[in-house]
Scaffold this active site. Structure first.
Site, PDB file in Angstrom:
ATOM      1  N   GLY A  38       0.899  -1.211  -0.086  1.00  0.00           N
ATOM      2  CA  GLY A  38      -0.303   0.176   0.182  1.00  0.00           C
ATOM      3  C   GLY A  38       0.754   1.099   0.048  1.00  0.00           C
ATOM      4  CG  ASP A  95      -1.068   2.102   3.227  1.00  0.00           C
ATOM      5  OD1 ASP A  95      -1.258   1.597   3.886  1.00  0.00           O
ATOM      6  OD2 ASP A  95      -2.081   1.342   2.507  1.00  0.00           O
ATOM      7  CG  ASP A  98      -8.135   0.209  10.462  1.00  0.00           C
ATOM      8  OD1 ASP A  98      -8.741   0.922  10.410  1.00  0.00           O
ATOM      9  OD2 ASP A  98      -8.237  -0.830   9.494  1.00  0.00           O
ATOM     10  CE  LYS A 126      -9.525   2.787   7.659  1.00  0.00           C
ATOM     11  NZ  LYS A 126      -9.923   2.532   7.360  1.00  0.00           N
ATOM     12  CG  PHE A 147     -12.272   0.340   3.023  1.00  0.00           C
ATOM     13  CD1 PHE A 147     -11.256  -0.762   4.283  1.00  0.00           C
ATOM     14  CD2 PHE A 147     -11.380  -0.154   1.299  1.00  0.00           C
ATOM     15  CE1 PHE A 147     -10.303  -1.430   3.405  1.00  0.00           C
ATOM     16  CE2 PHE A 147     -10.461  -0.897   1.100  1.00  0.00           C
ATOM     17  CZ  PHE A 147      -9.773  -1.232   2.670  1.00  0.00           C
TER      18      PHE A 147
END
Ligand code: IMP
Ligand code: MG
Length: 172
Positions: A38, A95, A98, A126, A147
């Protein structure tokens, strides 16, 4: 897909330039370690935002998602065995932050391999999704709990080549 991008390519580029300047002026590191897959586009742009003859760039691979928008929780890591990290100061680039498991696990692994210092840089955070305590040292954008795909980020390996970042509305 969302009707409009969450982040437009031009805004991403402007922020990545700023991040590169902040990092160059505040952290003297030996090596960038980028987390595939990513982070490959972000890393390419970030490294060009802090040009230097001897900037070392390495890649490791970490995966936990498979074909879903929810992390499977078990992290597969490869490529670490080829790196000599003893005493080095590392900028670890991903990237997106989360649950935090990927970055936290990798920071610990790099320290176990002998890294003298590890700081982290993520393009996206996030925050609401965090399950383990970790805060990125450098962060591009805080985003809502949705997402996202594009600019290297995928869903089941699709969408990586999109220049903007989009919210994926249909979840699997
Ligand atoms: P964490 O271990 O839960 O923090 O997950 C981090 C990894 O999951 C990142 O390196 C991404 O590859 C992937 N990931 C998390 N959220 C997203 C997303 O919204 N879109 C695409 N990939 C994501
Ligand atoms: Mg990843």
């Amino acid at each position: 897909m969302s009707p409009e991008p969450l982040l437009k390519a031009a805004d991403i580029q402007a922020r990545v330039l700023e991040l590169g300047k902040n990092i160059s002026s505040s952290y003297k590191f030996d090596m960038v370690i980028s987390i595939l897959t990513g982070a490959f586009i972000f890393t390419a742009d970030l490294c060009r935002a802090m040009p230097s003859k001897d900037l070392q760039i390495r890649f490791i691979k970490a995966s936990s998602y498979g074909k879903s928008t929810e992390s499977s929780g078990n992290l597969k890591v490869s490529g670490l065995e080829n790196l000599d990290l003893k005493g080095s100061r590392i900028l670890l680039v991903d990237d997106i932050l989360d649950s935090g498991r990927t970055l936290k696990t990798l920071v610990e692994m790099l320290k176990n391999e002998g890294a003298a210092d590890v700081r982290t840089c993520v393009l996206l955070d996030k925050k609401d999704r965090r399950e383990v305590p970790i805060k990125a040292d450098f962060c591009g954008f805080e985003i809502p709990n949705e997402f996202v795909v594009g600019y290297g980020l995928d869903f089941a390996n699709d969408y990586r080549s999109f220049p903007d970042i989009w919210t994926l509305t249909e979840k699997v």
